[in-house]
Design a protein around this motif. Structure first.
Motif, mmCIF file in Angstrom:
data_model
loop_
_atom_site.group_PDB
_atom_site.id
_atom_site.type_symbol
_atom_site.label_atom_id
_atom_site.label_comp_id
_atom_site.label_asym_id
_atom_site.label_seq_id
_atom_site.Cartn_x
_atom_site.Cartn_y
_atom_site.Cartn_z
ATOM 1 N N THR A 11 0.836 -1.204 0.000
ATOM 2 C CA THR A 11 0.000 0.000 0.000
ATOM 3 C C THR A 11 0.869 1.252 0.000
ATOM 4 O OG1 THR A 11 -1.723 -1.141 1.269
ATOM 5 C CG2 THR A 11 -1.812 1.260 1.210
ATOM 6 N N ARG A 17 -6.424 5.842 3.021
ATOM 7 C CA ARG A 17 -7.001 4.597 3.542
ATOM 8 C C ARG A 17 -8.379 4.832 4.160
ATOM 9 N NH1 ARG A 17 -1.934 1.223 6.179
ATOM 10 N NH2 ARG A 17 -0.352 1.864 4.655
ATOM 11 N N TRP A 335 -5.939 -2.580 8.866
ATOM 12 C CA TRP A 335 -5.853 -2.280 7.440
ATOM 13 C C TRP A 335 -6.077 -3.531 6.594
ATOM 14 C CZ3 TRP A 335 -6.973 0.677 3.868
ATOM 15 C CH2 TRP A 335 -6.349 0.704 2.627
#
Length: 481
Positions: A11, A17, A335
């Motif tokens: 990422t 995010r 995440w």
């Protein structure tokens, strides 16, 4: 888990995010909300029926200001669409390429759902099932397609609407809100036809705010032109990402950016909450932001000023919670969960009511289906095992059909050699139009219509033509070599 860990490690540091988290939370709230308010009863003939409990839970109407998350979908959709469109154009793609990319992610999972449901309806028809009953089940399972109709239209309009955003910035959503107000006036005083445009104007207004949010992270080149694609070869500079750090720009760019400070969050929350109270408590609009049986007015179909006020309040909450959420998402575990949900987010949404159909059918067939009265102690006690069982059924469906969406997300039309022709661009828009028309007709076909295949044959033919055309174009048909 290994793939999720790899995706988390890759990422980019500047990725927003929080947008992915909001999408995952929104889909979770929609699913839980639909499941919680589902009422299972039996008609005079002993057949199972289902409807919403909202009509019997008036005390819960203010809670719909939180659980009505359709605006949230369009907000994060606007951000994601602006990011992917600018990214693809930087690689040399055009609007038609982008629409084909989006169709891979949106249409493929939808095609899978319709194929499975139609096949099941055909089997039921051959076994002598009542066509009216078949339509009732098909209608219930495809309720999520109502949202997809609106979203596909907004996606199709994204390239020209993003151009308007680049030119006029936040003036565009303000004009759209004014048009929604005009439509509301038509609903209240006539002619009612004025309100039909709200189906488009309302969601476009929220979608434009997503563009403005994206501009706070990555503004396009100041002259309004798309940056040229990076040179090929190992010495080429890295391609620009949609979330790259902002570059110095003209002062007019500021008018395109969404204010995202805590002060702005408080302002959105205060103004939104105050406006919705004014419109619902003192004004004519219902308090509930979801459809309530037998209500004369509906805030969501089409979107009203009251719903847009709720959207403003929700935006305020989003901005106020942004800091803590971003710190949480820097941790690997949370995440990875967000990544996992987003890989199959459309599959989860499309199949969550099919999961309810399967569970109700299984419990009914085994004689273990409870039908307590709405808002009774038994009904609330049944909510816990009901949600757990539905989660298990949905998990199985996602395990089976989720890979279709996960693979679709990797499609990149711009990687094909050559440029598309004007005929290809027109065919792409026509493909979208056929898919939207088919889904719209399915959603507006009466729930109790006798349809042996669950939906009109014309719907299936139009959808197959549109989805087939988009699939053919994604394969490279119509490009110059």
């Amino acid at each position: 888990m290994r793939r999720l860990r790899q995706l988390a490690e890759r990422t980019p540091a500047d990725r927003e995010r929080y947008v992915d988290l909001l999408r995952a939370l929104a889909i979770t709230m929609v699913i839980i909300g639909h499941w919680v308010v589902t009422v299972i009863e039996r008609d005079a003939d002993g057949r199972v029926t289902a409807h919403s409990a909202l009509g019997d839970l008036r005390w819960a109407y203010p809670l719909t200001w939180l659980v009505q998350v359709m605006p949230l979908f369009f907000l994060v959709g606007g951000y994601a669409n602006a990011a992917s469109l600018t990214r693809l154009r930087a690689r040399g793609g055009d609007a038609a390429d982008w629409l084909l990319d989006r169709s891979a992610r949106l249409v493929r999972p939808t095609s899978t759902l319709l194929l499975v449901l139609t096949a099941a309806a055909a089997v039921a028809w051959l076994r002598g099932a009542d066509p009216t009953r078949t339509r009732e089940v098909f209608w219930f399972a495809t309720i999520p397609l109502w949202f997809l109709v609106a979203y596909l239209v907004v996606v199709t309009l994204t390239p020209p609407m993003y151009a308007l955003h680049r030119r006029f910035g936040l003036t565009v959503p303000l004009v759209l809100v004014a048009l929604v107000g005009l439509g509301d006036l038509g609903r209240l005083t006539g002619p009612e036809g004025l309100s039909y445009g709200n189906y488009l104007f309302g969601w476009l207004a929220v979608h434009q705010l997503g563009f403005a949010w994206h501009d706070t992270h990555a503004a396009p080149p100041p002259d309004g032109r798309t940056a040229p694609p990076p040179a090929a070869g190992p010495t080429a500079p890295p391609a620009a990402t949609a979330d790259a750090a902002p570059k110095p720009e003209r002062p007019t760019v500021r008018r395109r950016r969404l204010p995202t400070s805590r002060r702005a969050g408080l302002a959105f929350l205060t103004v939104g909450l105050g406006t919705v109270l004014l419109l619902t408590v003192l004004g004519p609009w219902p308090v509930a932001m979801l459809k309530v049986p037998d209500e004369r007015l509906d805030n969501a179909a089409p979107p009203s000023l009251a719903l847009l006020a709720v959207a403003a309040g929700q935006l305020g909450v989003i901005l106020l919670l942004r800091g803590p959420a971003e710190r949480l998402l820097r941790r690997t575990g949370p995440w990875q969960v967000v990544i996992g949900v987003n890989l199959v987010v459309l599959t989860v949404f499309l199949w969550h009511l099919t999961a309810a159909v399967l569970l109700i059918g299984l419990l009914d067939a085994t004689g273990t289906l409870p039908t307590p009265a709405v808002d009774s102690a038994g009904w609330w006690a049944w909510r816990v095992p009901w949600l757990l069982l539905l989660t298990a059924v949905l998990a199985v469906l996602v395990a089976v059909f989720g890979p279709v969406e996960a693979r679709s997300g990797r499609h990149r039309t711009a990687r094909r050699a050559g440029r598309g022709t004007p005929a290809q661009a027109a065919a792409t828009v026509a493909g979208y139009a056929a898919v939207v028309a088919a889904l719209l007709v399915n959603s507006t076909t009466p729930q109790h219509a006798p349809e042996p295949l669950g939906t009109p044959v014309g719907v299936l033919l139009a959808y197959a033509a549109g989805a087939g055309a988009l699939r053919l174009l994604r394969s490279g048909f119509g490009t110059r070599r």
